[in-house]
Design an enzyme around this catalytic site. Structure first.
Site, PDB file in Angstrom:
ATOM      1  N   HIS A 272      60.911  53.599 120.579  1.00 29.34           N
ATOM      2  CA  HIS A 272      59.705  53.109 119.927  1.00 29.34           C
ATOM      3  C   HIS A 272      58.534  54.071 120.065  1.00 29.34           C
ATOM      4  O   HIS A 272      57.563  53.970 119.325  1.00 29.34           O
ATOM      5  CB  HIS A 272      59.306  51.740 120.487  1.00 29.34           C
ATOM      6  CG  HIS A 272      58.068  51.199 119.852  1.00 29.34           C
ATOM      7  ND1 HIS A 272      57.971  51.020 118.489  1.00 29.34           N
ATOM      8  CD2 HIS A 272      56.864  50.852 120.365  1.00 29.34           C
ATOM      9  CE1 HIS A 272      56.758  50.553 118.198  1.00 29.34           C
ATOM     10  NE2 HIS A 272      56.068  50.447 119.324  1.00 29.34           N
ATOM     11  N   CYS A 273      58.583  55.032 120.989  1.00 27.89           N
ATOM     12  CA  CYS A 273      57.396  55.840 121.278  1.00 27.89           C
ATOM     13  C   CYS A 273      57.464  57.273 120.751  1.00 27.89           C
ATOM     14  O   CYS A 273      56.617  57.684 119.975  1.00 27.89           O
ATOM     15  CB  CYS A 273      57.148  55.857 122.784  1.00 27.89           C
ATOM     16  SG  CYS A 273      56.581  54.268 123.429  1.00 27.89           S
ATOM     17  N   ILE A 274      58.468  58.020 121.177  1.00 29.42           N
ATOM     18  CA  ILE A 274      58.433  59.465 120.957  1.00 29.42           C
ATOM     19  C   ILE A 274      58.470  59.849 119.468  1.00 29.42           C
ATOM     20  O   ILE A 274      57.772  60.772 119.060  1.00 29.42           O
ATOM     21  CB  ILE A 274      59.549  60.164 121.766  1.00 29.42           C
ATOM     22  CG1 ILE A 274      59.306  59.908 123.254  1.00 29.42           C
ATOM     23  CG2 ILE A 274      59.564  61.656 121.514  1.00 29.42           C
ATOM     24  CD1 ILE A 274      60.403  60.392 124.161  1.00 29.42           C
ATOM     25  N   ILE A 276      57.195  58.173 117.086  1.00 25.78           N
ATOM     26  CA  ILE A 276      56.094  57.501 116.397  1.00 25.78           C
ATOM     27  C   ILE A 276      54.727  57.983 116.871  1.00 25.78           C
ATOM     28  O   ILE A 276      53.821  58.224 116.075  1.00 25.78           O
ATOM     29  CB  ILE A 276      56.231  55.973 116.589  1.00 25.78           C
ATOM     30  CG1 ILE A 276      57.428  55.471 115.783  1.00 25.78           C
ATOM     31  CG2 ILE A 276      54.961  55.233 116.185  1.00 25.78           C
ATOM     32  CD1 ILE A 276      57.748  54.016 115.997  1.00 25.78           C
ATOM     33  N   ASP A 277      54.575  58.162 118.178  1.00 20.99           N
ATOM     34  CA  ASP A 277      53.258  58.462 118.743  1.00 20.99           C
ATOM     35  C   ASP A 277      52.553  59.665 118.132  1.00 20.99           C
ATOM     36  O   ASP A 277      51.343  59.609 117.894  1.00 20.99           O
ATOM     37  CB  ASP A 277      53.379  58.661 120.261  1.00 20.99           C
ATOM     38  CG  ASP A 277      53.710  57.369 120.971  1.00 20.99           C
ATOM     39  OD1 ASP A 277      53.946  56.358 120.283  1.00 20.99           O
ATOM     40  OD2 ASP A 277      53.737  57.350 122.215  1.00 20.99           O
TER      41      ASP A 277
END
Length: 436
Positions: A272-274, A276-277
């Site tokens: 969910h993070c890398i 998208i961030d």
């Protein structure tokens, strides 16, 4: 006694009620931690199937055993879709998704809609904490006006903080308690309130000067990783052209005891993070007239990896006088990382879709994902294939996308006609292995 002191006293005495909003990979471990140390926790989610399962003591996340959910239920935890019960809680912690839309821009709908659902039931003496990854300014721009809409004053009678989640699903070396917690408050009193919420549950609390600083901290952590993975993915392309095994090179470089941290290439970024961030920061930076070229370039490299894997698969099949159209292709591992069932932003799914578009007959095998789940943007009506010598031999090509420990790699190499290896599990000396 002020509302702040009342709140601090409640958390010191473990008399506070805690609301966890969003019962997924971040919310559930946090719920279990607070429940373990004696707090009353109410879990909120808009998905009634989730709340029903939890109230029956059933976990829907592989690395969280149902026995832990049952124990939490026995000691007071309950899950609900009734947001009016927010008024019962002293701390409200938002753990909802922040994906990208089809234009690769931040989709803040989950945060905004959830805040709007919570807003009518906010009262004096509460603290509201956002944990969802987002761009700097979200807490001030989106949450603050909504919280104050009904006459509450943030910093005096209600408190607002941002404290980014730092979960690493399936990693046995870390748990919610042992991962330091960054907290930024809208005011000094908000920060004090936030510290009182998290200090009982987390070994180390790291205060920063503002919610913006906390929001930027989360982005830096994951952009650092995304940029370094982009670097090794680009190095992989160069090494491949030169006939060099990039995994051998990384292993050798990692023996340097200073100045080098190993990052590993793969078929693309997941979770969910890398993936998208970086887009959250590049989007917000444009408001300030800044073009984040370095970050955007790494995003382009990482986003191109599924296409690279598909191209290597097509070329590998060509060498065996087979067309991709009509070929049977088995993708090994569709979770975004090894040893978990987490499918969020998995590059394996993009690879499967691209292979299907080219006419391949695509199947998958993943011991952690027995049935292809419902996803917002992707659909396959498939179940996981069992790996046997006969089954493996029936496929024209095997694409190793996620290197789960549960796979029998010797069985695979001995029975597969052709393997496209995106994870460096096999030596390039094998005649049936193509590195990707």
């Amino acid at each position: 006694m002020s509302f702040l002191n009342q709140l601090i006293s409640k958390f010191n005495n473990k008399n506070a009620n805690i609301a966890i909003v969003g019962l997924g990979y971040v919310g559930l471990p946090l719920m279990l931690r607070y429940n373990d140390i004696g707090f009353k926790v109410i879990g909120f989610d808009i998905d009634e199937s989730k709340t029903d399962k939890l109230n029956q003591g059933i976990s829907y996340i592989e690395h969280i055993p149902s026995s832990k959910i049952k124990k939490a239920i026995e000691t007071g935890f309950e899950a609900t879709t009734d947001f009016s019960r927010i008024s019962e809680c002293d701390a409200i912690i938002l753990c909802v998704p922040t994906p990208l839309n089809k234009y690769r821009e931040p989709d803040m709908s989950f945060v905004i809609n959830t805040t709007d659902m919570v807003k009518p039931f906010l009262r004096q003496g509460q603290v509201l904490s956002l944990e969802s990854t987002t761009y700097p300014g979200t807490t001030e721009e989106e949450l603050l006006p909504r919280v104050e809409e009904n006459g509450l004053t943030v910093g005096e009678d209600i408190f607002l903080v941002y404290s980014p989640e730092r979960e690493d699903p399936g990693n046995p070396d870390f748990e919610t308690r042992t991962i330091p917690k960054v907290i930024g408050g809208h005011t000094e009193n908000c920060l004090k309130a936030g510290i009182s919420v998290y200090q009982p549950a987390i070994d180390q609390v790291v205060p920063v000067s503002s919610t913006k600083a906390a929001e930027m901290t989360k982005l830096l952590e994951n952009i650092h990783r995304a940029v370094n993975i982009g670097l090794v993915n680009e190095m992989k392309l160069v090494a491949d052209k030169m006939g060099i095994d990039i995994h051998e090179v990384i292993r050798a470089a990692a023996t340097k005891p200073f100045g080098f941290v190993p990052y590993y290439p793969g078929p693309g970024l997941g979770g969910h993070c890398i993936p998208i961030d970086p887009f959250y920061l590049t989007w917000k930076a444009r408001e300030y007239g800044i073009n984040t070229r370095f970050i955007e370039l790494s995003g382009e490299v990482n986003s191109s990896m599924p296409d690279y894997v598909v191209t290597k698969t097509v070329l590998a099949l060509n060498k065996t006088n087979k067309s991709i159209s009509g070929s049977r292709v088995l993708v090994l591992g569709i979770a975004y990382k090894k040893n978990v069932d987490d499918m969020r932003e998995s590059p394996s799914v993009h690879i499967m879709e691209k292979l299907r578009e080219l006419g391949a007959l695509v199947e998958y095998s993943d011991p952690h994902v027995p049935v292809f789940p419902k996803m917002r943007e992707h659909h396959f009506d498939l179940i996981s294939q069992s790996l046997t010598s006969n089954n493996l031999n029936e496929f024209d090509c095997i694409v190793l996308a996620t290197d789960h420990d549960k796979f029998d790699y010797e069985l695979i190499i001995n029975n597969a006609k052709l393997i496209v290896d995106t994870r460096g599990k096999y030596s390039p000396n094998h005649n049936n292995v193509i590195k990707a």
